[in-house]
Design an enzyme around this catalytic site. Sequence first.
Site, PDB file in Angstrom:
ATOM      1  N   ASP A  49       0.824  -1.211   0.000  1.00  0.00           N
ATOM      2  CA  ASP A  49       0.000   0.000   0.000  1.00  0.00           C
ATOM      3  C   ASP A  49       0.857   1.260   0.000  1.00  0.00           C
ATOM      4  O   ASP A  49       1.943   1.270   0.603  1.00  0.00           O
ATOM      5  CB  ASP A  49      -0.912   0.026   1.232  1.00  0.00           C
ATOM      6  N   PRO A  50       0.381   2.345  -0.625  1.00  0.00           N
ATOM      7  CA  PRO A  50       1.145   3.599  -0.621  1.00  0.00           C
ATOM      8  C   PRO A  50       1.512   4.079   0.777  1.00  0.00           C
ATOM      9  O   PRO A  50       2.611   4.602   0.988  1.00  0.00           O
ATOM     10  CB  PRO A  50       0.193   4.585  -1.314  1.00  0.00           C
TER      11      PRO A  50
END
Length: 320
Positions: A49-50
């Site tokens: 995930d970012p």
Amino acid sequence: MARQRKKKGRPVSGWVVFDKPKGMKSTEAVSKIKWLFHAQKAGHAGTLDPLASGLLPIALGEATKTVPYVMQGKKTYRFHIAWGQERSTDDLEGEITKTSLKRPTQEEILALLPQYTGIILQTPPQFSAIKIAGNRAYDLAREGEVIEIPPREVEIETFKLVETPTKEHSVFEITCGKGTYVRSLARDMGRDLGCYGHIADLRRIAVAPFCEEDLVTWDELKAAISPNKNTTDENENSFEKDFLTLDELLIETGAALDCLPHYPLTDTQAQRVMRGHSIPLSAQKTLLDEEEVCVLYKEQLLAIGTLDKGLFKPKRIFTI
């Protein structure tokens, strides 16, 4: 007859075990690494995930053929759960949807962990890449739809409470199998403890066979190149690459296949395998038919294949 288009870039192969910083998408990381190495081909072995940081295995060239094996490997995460709030995305990015004044005790947390160890049923977050009727769940969630995502089995090998620095949050470490959502763990544990919770920080520290010791940062990668005096924009090829130094930071393609038996080949055997032919293989241990093995030539990965009545049948052949 149509002329085959020449591939751009270098035929470089190997693994970059990238220490992805927070805020960077996994696809963005792959693009940056591919550009830096001027590689013909690149891909990653498992989205991060970012908002998460840590280990993102990025395959270049021939190593992309081994991505499925790394994606099946165990993963280790260290993460912080903030207690007292449930959020729409199950992390800091989402809106607060539920709150509680209760904070769990260490004893309550430790008593709960066995329920989250082994094979468990887990419902992925609303904001996830799961496909529902052909659409990504996160696309539907952004449009305001509340969707029913069926639970699925995931495996959590170990689940440790590392510390509880304050009553507001706790730090955990897990080793888990493919498809486990750490954000779902925070959501479900918060509900079970009666206090709600969400992920405040998430870092991946291992994807078998790679670990923290293999990590390389963007700054370390950039240190292997020298700035071009004419420009400072990296998107316009602003660096003159020292490929020799860069390539020394790669981990060999075959490292991704430590889970498979390895067997060396003679010159004659290697020539036959390169042509896609089956060869007799004298195994040092009893192997089952259809079991996957690797064969090496001059200590380099040559092929992955299966056994059938003592014959090695190549399935994937590597350029060495």
